[in-house]
Scaffold this active site. Structure first.
Site, PDB file in Angstrom:
ATOM      1  N   SER A  21       0.826  -1.205   0.000  1.00  0.00           N
ATOM      2  CA  SER A  21       0.000   0.000   0.000  1.00  0.00           C
ATOM      3  C   SER A  21       0.864   1.259   0.000  1.00  0.00           C
ATOM      4  O   SER A  21       0.364   2.340  -0.302  1.00  0.00           O
ATOM      5  CB  SER A  21      -0.899   0.013   1.234  1.00  0.00           C
ATOM      6  OG  SER A  21      -0.096   0.025   2.403  1.00  0.00           O
ATOM      7  N   GLY A  53      -5.239  -0.998   5.451  1.00  0.00           N
ATOM      8  CA  GLY A  53      -5.598  -1.746   6.652  1.00  0.00           C
ATOM      9  C   GLY A  53      -6.943  -1.423   7.253  1.00  0.00           C
ATOM     10  O   GLY A  53      -7.514  -2.236   7.978  1.00  0.00           O
ATOM     11  N   CYS A  84       2.681  -7.074   1.577  1.00  0.00           N
ATOM     12  CA  CYS A  84       1.676  -6.436   2.420  1.00  0.00           C
ATOM     13  C   CYS A  84       0.803  -7.533   3.024  1.00  0.00           C
ATOM     14  O   CYS A  84       0.215  -8.341   2.286  1.00  0.00           O
ATOM     15  CB  CYS A  84       0.828  -5.511   1.539  1.00  0.00           C
ATOM     16  SG  CYS A  84      -0.561  -4.753   2.391  1.00  0.00           S
ATOM     17  N   ASN A  85       0.744  -7.567   4.348  1.00  0.00           N
ATOM     18  CA  ASN A  85      -0.080  -8.584   5.025  1.00  0.00           C
ATOM     19  C   ASN A  85      -1.559  -8.395   4.709  1.00  0.00           C
ATOM     20  O   ASN A  85      -2.300  -9.352   4.493  1.00  0.00           O
ATOM     21  CB  ASN A  85       0.111  -8.490   6.540  1.00  0.00           C
ATOM     22  CG  ASN A  85       1.517  -8.855   6.976  1.00  0.00           C
ATOM     23  OD1 ASN A  85       1.787  -9.965   7.355  1.00  0.00           O
ATOM     24  ND2 ASN A  85       2.430  -7.898   6.909  1.00  0.00           N
ATOM     25  N   CYS A 198       2.620  -6.262  10.057  1.00  0.00           N
ATOM     26  CA  CYS A 198       2.384  -5.289   8.982  1.00  0.00           C
ATOM     27  C   CYS A 198       3.768  -4.881   8.500  1.00  0.00           C
ATOM     28  O   CYS A 198       4.662  -4.626   9.316  1.00  0.00           O
ATOM     29  CB  CYS A 198       1.624  -4.077   9.528  1.00  0.00           C
ATOM     30  SG  CYS A 198       1.594  -2.656   8.401  1.00  0.00           S
ATOM     31  N   HIS A 200       4.885  -2.287   7.331  1.00  0.00           N
ATOM     32  CA  HIS A 200       5.345  -0.945   7.722  1.00  0.00           C
ATOM     33  C   HIS A 200       6.081  -0.964   9.070  1.00  0.00           C
ATOM     34  O   HIS A 200       6.928  -0.119   9.321  1.00  0.00           O
ATOM     35  CB  HIS A 200       4.155   0.019   7.850  1.00  0.00           C
ATOM     36  CG  HIS A 200       3.651   0.569   6.548  1.00  0.00           C
ATOM     37  ND1 HIS A 200       2.983  -0.188   5.627  1.00  0.00           N
ATOM     38  CD2 HIS A 200       3.711   1.832   6.028  1.00  0.00           C
ATOM     39  CE1 HIS A 200       2.637   0.566   4.591  1.00  0.00           C
ATOM     40  NE2 HIS A 200       3.069   1.796   4.806  1.00  0.00           N
TER      41      HIS A 200
HETATM   42  N1  DGL Z   1       1.882  -2.652   4.918  1.00  0.00           N
HETATM   43  C1  DGL Z   1       0.586  -3.206   4.983  1.00  0.00           C
HETATM   44  C2  DGL Z   1       0.549  -4.553   5.691  1.00  0.00           C
HETATM   45  O1  DGL Z   1       1.522  -5.253   5.742  1.00  0.00           O
HETATM   46  C3  DGL Z   1      -0.553  -2.385   5.499  1.00  0.00           C
HETATM   47  C4  DGL Z   1      -0.484  -0.940   5.639  1.00  0.00           C
HETATM   48  C5  DGL Z   1      -1.809  -0.282   5.360  1.00  0.00           C
HETATM   49  O2  DGL Z   1      -2.689  -0.252   6.241  1.00  0.00           O
HETATM   50  O3  DGL Z   1      -1.947   0.164   4.245  1.00  0.00           O
HETATM   51  O4  DGL Z   1      -0.497  -4.948   6.144  1.00  0.00           O
END
Ligand code: DGL
Length: 275
Positions: A21, A53, A84-85, A198, A200
């Site tokens: 994302s 998310g 991205c999870n 996540c 991030h």
């Molecule tokens: N980086 C994303 C993850 O691993 C989510 C971040 C978002 O909420 O966009 O879930």
């Protein structure tokens, strides 16, 4: 020499597509580049449509499908890493159905590696609301529930604060959400292992570390995903070449440029993408 009469340059190298994302997937890209230094990568930060998310599945599936379609049509990618999870939980089965010949590697919170490390059998999981609420995650936790106690904490706003590099908000949210997850430490009844669910969150692991203390293990998935990608790759590059990395963003290109410089030591232009 006329291009058509030159020597055969050999097969055109097909890159590996990677998307998130936003900038969070750089934590995965870093591990991918370390594991596969000779491969080319195209990274898409869907910052114009982030965060995922706290959005519904339909949004995440539509975005994941649009980006994958573009990576295939424009770059003829040989494999896709969903870095991205949240997008993995919502969209991996849709993408695998739509593109059965494309190796697709997803990311999910590393509960099994955490189980292997935890001594207190109390494990914290910080992730987005979308990931924790998904059927995929529910099934994973249920399958391991007899082996440990999992404290799962949705972290609304944290990925967005990281995306914006809003330092005071990052500090406040890391402190708030670690406190909400439970008591950390290595004594009986304490959480000794924290899963960063996540992509991030590894970007703020220093801040999380301040809240949980020095003895708690922080687990992310970058290296495991990179090894899995190596196993699934249909083509491998010659070992005498240095792989390239192309950066694309659907939002503010400077956010990805600065993050790639900071986390990956990459100093290169970010191209705007309209999909
Ligand atoms: N980086 C994303 C993850 O691993 C989510 C971040 C978002 O909420 O966009 O879930």
């Amino acid at each position: 020499m006329h291009p058509q009469t030159g020597s055969d340059p050999g097969p055109v190298k097909r890159p590996i597509g990677v998307f998130d994302s936003g900038i969070g997937g750089l934590s995965i890209l870093k591990a991918l580049r370390a594991e596969l230094p000779h491969e080319d990568f195209v990274y898409v930060a869907d910052s114009g449509h982030a965060p995922y998310g706290e959005r519904d599945d339909a949004h995440v599936i539509a975005r994941s499908s649009a980006i994958t379609g573009h990576l295939l049509a424009r770059y003829n990618i040989q494999a896709l890493v969903i870095a991205c999870n949240t997008a993995t939980a919502a969209a991996v089965s849709t993408l695998r159905l739509a593109y059965p010949l494309l190796p697709i590697i997803g990311v999910e919170p590393a509960l099994k590696p955490a189980l292997a490390l935890s001594k207190t059998r109390r494990i914290g999981v910080m992730a987005t609301r979308g990931t924790l609420g998904s059927a995929k995650f529910g099934a994973l936790v249920a399958s391991l529930a007899d082996q440990a106690e999992f404290s799962c904490q949705p972290c609304d706003g944290l990925a967005d604060a990281i995306e914006r590099q809003d330092t005071s908000k990052i500090i406040a949210l890391c402190a708030y959400y670690t406190r909400a997850t439970g008591r950390f430490g290595i004594n009986t009844g304490e959480i000794d292992t924290l899963v960063l669910g996540c992509t991030h969150y590894p970007l703020v692991s220093d801040e999380l570390r301040k809240s949980v203390g020095p003895n708690v293990q922080l687990i992310d998935t970058g290296e495991a995903v990179a090894r899995q990608t190596r196993r699934q790759l249909p083509e491998h590059c010659a070992a005498d070449r240095v792989g390239t990395c192309r950066l694309l963003s659907t939002g503010d290109p400077s956010a990805l440029y600065l993050a790639a410089q900071r986390w990956l030591g990459l100093d290169q232009a970010v191209h705007s993408l309209l999909v």
